[in-house]
Design an enzyme around this catalytic site. Structure first.
Site, mmCIF file in Angstrom:
data_model
loop_
_atom_site.group_PDB
_atom_site.id
_atom_site.type_symbol
_atom_site.label_atom_id
_atom_site.label_comp_id
_atom_site.label_asym_id
_atom_site.label_seq_id
_atom_site.Cartn_x
_atom_site.Cartn_y
_atom_site.Cartn_z
ATOM 1 C CE LYS A 218 -3.187 2.985 0.502
ATOM 2 N NZ LYS A 218 -4.240 3.286 -0.426
ATOM 3 C CB CYS A 272 -3.612 8.853 -0.440
ATOM 4 S SG CYS A 272 -5.335 8.781 0.024
HETATM 5 N N1 SAJ Z 1 -0.777 14.637 -9.617
HETATM 6 C C1 SAJ Z 1 0.190 15.350 -10.327
HETATM 7 N N2 SAJ Z 1 0.673 14.802 -11.490
HETATM 8 C C2 SAJ Z 1 0.222 13.608 -11.971
HETATM 9 C C3 SAJ Z 1 -0.754 12.882 -11.235
HETATM 10 C C4 SAJ Z 1 -1.239 13.427 -10.050
HETATM 11 O O1 SAJ Z 1 0.607 16.441 -9.937
HETATM 12 O O2 SAJ Z 1 0.703 13.201 -13.039
HETATM 13 C C5 SAJ Z 1 -1.299 15.186 -8.350
HETATM 14 C C6 SAJ Z 1 -2.801 15.461 -8.354
HETATM 15 O O3 SAJ Z 1 -3.093 16.700 -8.973
HETATM 16 C C7 SAJ Z 1 -3.121 15.452 -6.876
HETATM 17 C C8 SAJ Z 1 -2.151 14.407 -6.329
HETATM 18 O O4 SAJ Z 1 -1.158 14.221 -7.324
HETATM 19 O O5 SAJ Z 1 -2.821 16.704 -6.283
HETATM 20 C C9 SAJ Z 1 -2.790 13.065 -5.963
HETATM 21 O O6 SAJ Z 1 -3.741 12.667 -6.952
HETATM 22 P P1 SAJ Z 1 -3.816 11.181 -7.534
HETATM 23 O O7 SAJ Z 1 -4.869 11.143 -8.583
HETATM 24 O O8 SAJ Z 1 -2.481 10.743 -7.965
HETATM 25 O O9 SAJ Z 1 -4.177 10.281 -6.266
HETATM 26 P P2 SAJ Z 1 -5.295 10.277 -5.078
HETATM 27 O O10 SAJ Z 1 -4.654 10.887 -3.874
HETATM 28 O O11 SAJ Z 1 -6.603 10.823 -5.496
HETATM 29 O O12 SAJ Z 1 -5.479 8.684 -4.862
HETATM 30 C C10 SAJ Z 1 -4.321 7.870 -4.620
HETATM 31 C C11 SAJ Z 1 -4.376 6.646 -5.560
HETATM 32 N N3 SAJ Z 1 -3.081 5.966 -5.546
HETATM 33 C C12 SAJ Z 1 -2.401 5.674 -6.684
HETATM 34 O O13 SAJ Z 1 -2.794 5.988 -7.789
HETATM 35 C C13 SAJ Z 1 -1.128 4.917 -6.514
HETATM 36 C C14 SAJ Z 1 -5.487 5.688 -5.124
HETATM 37 O O14 SAJ Z 1 -5.465 4.507 -5.905
HETATM 38 C C15 SAJ Z 1 -5.301 5.324 -3.634
HETATM 39 O O15 SAJ Z 1 -6.314 4.421 -3.167
HETATM 40 C C16 SAJ Z 1 -5.421 6.604 -2.839
HETATM 41 O O16 SAJ Z 1 -4.323 7.452 -3.248
HETATM 42 C C17 SAJ Z 1 -5.361 6.218 -1.359
HETATM 43 O O17 SAJ Z 1 -6.433 6.187 -0.715
HETATM 44 O O18 SAJ Z 1 -4.277 5.857 -0.880
#
Ligand code: SAJ
Length: 429
Positions: A218, A272
């Protein structure tokens, strides 16, 4: 092993949807939460969080009497713990945040009072490696009359497993059902029992491993995304100094069959990705060097964006010496922590907007199509619609790649695009 009753401890973003889905499969579920108003809301068939489809699941489950909430625990065949694992706030900027397991401890000590031989206890909360064993210790401390897997392996009275959630906010119901589920039992029979429980609703595969590996998996998933975003953010800072368009650069590099760089942004938000890597770093502060550095890079990106805004202001003032900073209108596009959601918690966009309001003497317009009211700490800013801001502002700061902004771009003024949707050099556009 059959599960006639399931108890879910912690009715937040993960616990409530999980409880509602089990109940939708016609199993009696008791949701337990320390917050009386959450309990009352759920018992009225309503929800306290924003998540598509969840309201219908909860309403039906409560109406059909499969889901009920309470502030106290009751006997059940399986207990799922989905409580928060916050960090103890660090005293200095250089301190590494330390996880606080007090909610897991409270939940496990309270369920221990109603545990009986044959029960299954599952931890879902994101936790440092070894937490399931610590939890097993608390349970056995409370119930010396029962045997636990850390001492009795497959023959223990109580079965314990770590089974993390991996769902994306906004798609929780779909992903809870469709995603593969890691099953980290403290023994083989613990894993088998936990797999049987999740097979009630999981349509992906239930993959068996041990508790420590599941805990680390995780953390690894989210740390991996954080490190990859940090790489993109670092590139954006370097490219800015080289006069290279980072978006075009990444699109070109990603044409390589074995390269897949993520997208830079104004920082990493949410509850997360920006948090979970610290679980690893706090356990291994000397050796988790890359993971720690990635956190610092992503956490510092909002500061870099603010410097960018300041240098754009300075350039305008040099070019137009007759105007003063108060005459300049700045528009911030997006406040949510990522695209197309209304969730403002732990949002770098929100942090940047707040700092701009504090530092800029002129008007600040905030464009966030997913909310109707500004949070209290932004009350000095003005919620604006896109058309108004795009016509009025002198500086347009794009912070979130909402669809509305992908389809609309201001036609005059200075643009600072932290998401790469208003620039011109991307070969994919
Ligand atoms: N972000 C970037 N660049 C990218 C991708 C994302 O700057 O290329 C930023 C987003 O804008 C945001 C942050 O990262 O601010 C997080 O967004 P996210 O879409 O990457 O993730 P979360 O926090 O919505 O959800 C994550 C997910 N984990 C992964 O993709 C590995 C989800 O599957 C998990 O269940 C969740 O964390 C959790 O509960 O841990």
């Amino acid at each position: 092993m059959t599960f006639k009753t399931i108890s879910v401890i912690g009715l937040g973003y993960i616990g409530l949807p999980t409880a509602a889905i089990f109940a939708s499969r016609k199993i009696k579920v008791l949701g337990v939460d320390i917050n009386q108003s959450i309990v009352d809301t759920i018992n009225n068939g309503k929800i306290h969080i924003v998540e598509p489809e969840l309201d219908i699941f909860v309403k039906n489950a409560v109406k059909e009497k499969y889901l009920r909430a309470s502030t106290s625990v009751e006997s059940a065949d399986a207990f799922l713990i989905a409580v928060p694992t916050p960090f103890i706030p660090s005293q200095k900027d250089t301190d590494i945040p330390q996880p606080d397991l007090k909610y897991i401890e409270m939940a496990s000590r309270s369920i221990s009072q109603v545990l009986k031989k044959g029960d299954l206890v599952i931890l879902e909360s994101t936790s440092p490696v070894g937490t399931s064993e610590i939890m097993a210790g608390w349970l056995s401390e409370e119930r010396p009359d029962l045997s636990f897997p850390q001492t009795h392996g497959n023959n223990a009275d109580i079965k314990i497993a770590y089974c993390p959630e991996r769902v994306l906010p906004g798609k929780v119901i779909y992903e809870l059902i469709a995603n593969d589920r890691l099953i980290g039992g403290m023994s083989k029979s613990c894993s088998n029992a936990a797999a049987k429980l999740y097979e009630i609703f999981v349509e992906g595969s239930c993959i068996i491993t041990n508790a420590r590996t599941a805990e680390m998996a995780k953390l690894t998933e989210n740390a991996s995304r954080d490190v990859n975003i940090a790489f993109a953010n670092e590139l954006s800072i370097l490219c800015d100094q080289m006069d290279v368009d980072v978006w075009e650069l990444i699109a070109l590099a990603n044409r390589h069959p074995r390269v897949n760089i993520l997208q830079p942004g104004p920082g990493v938000g949410g509850h997360c990705i920006a948090v979970d890597p610290w679980f690893i770093v706090s356990q291994f502060p000397k050796d988790a060097r890359l993971i720690k550095e990635a956190r610092y890079i992503n956490d510092n990106k909002p500061k870099w964006v603010l410097n960018k805004v300041n240098s754009v202001i300075e350039n305008i003032l040099v070019k137009k010496p007759l105007i003063s900073p108060d005459d300049l209108i700045i528009a911030c596009y997006g406040l949510a922590f990522k695209s197309n959601i209304d969730d403002l918690r732990e949002s770098p966009a929100l942090l940047i907007a707040k700092k701009i309001i504090d530092m800029h003497p002129g008007e600040v317009l905030l464009v966030e199509p997913h909310i109707t009211k500004l949070p209290i700490n932004l009350s000095e800013g003005r919620l604006s619609d896109f058309d108004h801001a795009s016509k009025k502002a002198d500086i347009h700061l794009l912070l979130v790649d909402h669809d509305l902004f992908k389809n609309n771009k201001p036609s005059s003024g200075e643009i600072i695009d932290t998401r790469g949707i208003w620039h011109s050099g991307n070969i994919d556009k």
